[in-house]
Design an enzyme around this catalytic site. Sequence first.
Site, PDB file in Angstrom:
ATOM      1  N   HIS A  17       0.837  -1.205   0.000  1.00  0.00           N
ATOM      2  CA  HIS A  17       0.000   0.000   0.000  1.00  0.00           C
ATOM      3  C   HIS A  17       0.875   1.259   0.000  1.00  0.00           C
ATOM      4  O   HIS A  17       0.620   2.208  -0.747  1.00  0.00           O
ATOM      5  CB  HIS A  17      -0.880   0.058   1.259  1.00  0.00           C
ATOM      6  CG  HIS A  17      -1.934  -1.008   1.356  1.00  0.00           C
ATOM      7  ND1 HIS A  17      -2.067  -1.826   2.454  1.00  0.00           N
ATOM      8  CD2 HIS A  17      -2.920  -1.371   0.505  1.00  0.00           C
ATOM      9  CE1 HIS A  17      -3.088  -2.643   2.267  1.00  0.00           C
ATOM     10  NE2 HIS A  17      -3.625  -2.394   1.092  1.00  0.00           N
ATOM     11  N   LYS A  41     -17.043  -6.109   7.116  1.00  0.00           N
ATOM     12  CA  LYS A  41     -15.837  -6.838   6.697  1.00  0.00           C
ATOM     13  C   LYS A  41     -15.087  -7.420   7.906  1.00  0.00           C
ATOM     14  O   LYS A  41     -14.037  -8.017   7.743  1.00  0.00           O
ATOM     15  CB  LYS A  41     -14.912  -5.915   5.900  1.00  0.00           C
ATOM     16  CG  LYS A  41     -15.356  -5.705   4.457  1.00  0.00           C
ATOM     17  CD  LYS A  41     -14.195  -5.367   3.541  1.00  0.00           C
ATOM     18  CE  LYS A  41     -14.620  -5.328   2.088  1.00  0.00           C
ATOM     19  NZ  LYS A  41     -13.513  -5.064   1.162  1.00  0.00           N
ATOM     20  N   ARG A  90      -1.741  -6.253  -8.294  1.00  0.00           N
ATOM     21  CA  ARG A  90      -0.671  -7.229  -8.013  1.00  0.00           C
ATOM     22  C   ARG A  90      -0.616  -8.353  -9.028  1.00  0.00           C
ATOM     23  O   ARG A  90       0.421  -8.959  -9.242  1.00  0.00           O
ATOM     24  CB  ARG A  90      -0.879  -7.844  -6.619  1.00  0.00           C
ATOM     25  CG  ARG A  90      -0.653  -6.904  -5.465  1.00  0.00           C
ATOM     26  CD  ARG A  90      -1.160  -7.473  -4.179  1.00  0.00           C
ATOM     27  NE  ARG A  90      -2.591  -7.719  -4.256  1.00  0.00           N
ATOM     28  CZ  ARG A  90      -3.368  -7.992  -3.229  1.00  0.00           C
ATOM     29  NH1 ARG A  90      -2.854  -8.092  -2.024  1.00  0.00           N
ATOM     30  NH2 ARG A  90      -4.650  -8.194  -3.392  1.00  0.00           N
ATOM     31  N   SER A 127      -2.792  -7.812   3.091  1.00  0.00           N
ATOM     32  CA  SER A 127      -3.091  -7.618   4.521  1.00  0.00           C
ATOM     33  C   SER A 127      -3.499  -8.938   5.156  1.00  0.00           C
ATOM     34  O   SER A 127      -3.104  -9.238   6.292  1.00  0.00           O
ATOM     35  CB  SER A 127      -4.222  -6.603   4.694  1.00  0.00           C
ATOM     36  OG  SER A 127      -3.836  -5.343   4.207  1.00  0.00           O
TER      37      SER A 127
END
Length: 160
Positions: A17, A41, A90, A127
């Site tokens: 990030h 979430k 990515r 993450s």
Amino acid sequence: MRKAVIPGSFDPVTLGHVDVIERAARLFDDVVVAVLANDAKRPLFSIEDRIDMVRASLADQANVSVTSFSGLLADFCTAQGADAVVKGLRSAVDAEVEMQMAHMNRHLSGVETILLSTSAGLSFVSSSLVKEIARMGGDISGLVTAYVQERLRPRDDRAV
Ligand code: PNS
């Protein structure tokens, strides 16, 4: 004056990030990192902690600010007067998901999306993997800043 929004859960912010934020800050006059305040979430960290970790992970960047948002990203971008959403890419899997969101956000508000390919050495960082590795006692140096590393350290490991 070009303004970009970089949205995400940042639970927690990774060096991937940080790389994207710093590169966007060189392309835009004003960059707003927008941390999603969405308990659905089930984030590990509170919204306040996630914002704090993003701020602490950025070297002094005069044109970067960090805030929270809820609701639709398209509406947030309109309210901010943003020219673009910037996200890191990515892999081809990311591309498929991101393209769909880019089209949807443009459909909703006209906002453009710019997908920055992540630096090669960080393309495997996420993450969720960082949290899993930290939980199981693995080495997360090189994946997150020292500040985030400390926040992810198991409590009984910390000095009292
Ligand atoms: O870091 P993440 O969890 O991959 O980020 C996802 C995020 C926050 C960018 C996405 O979930 C989002 O934009 N949420 C806001 C709600 C919204 O606008 N949904 C429609 C997206 S087209």
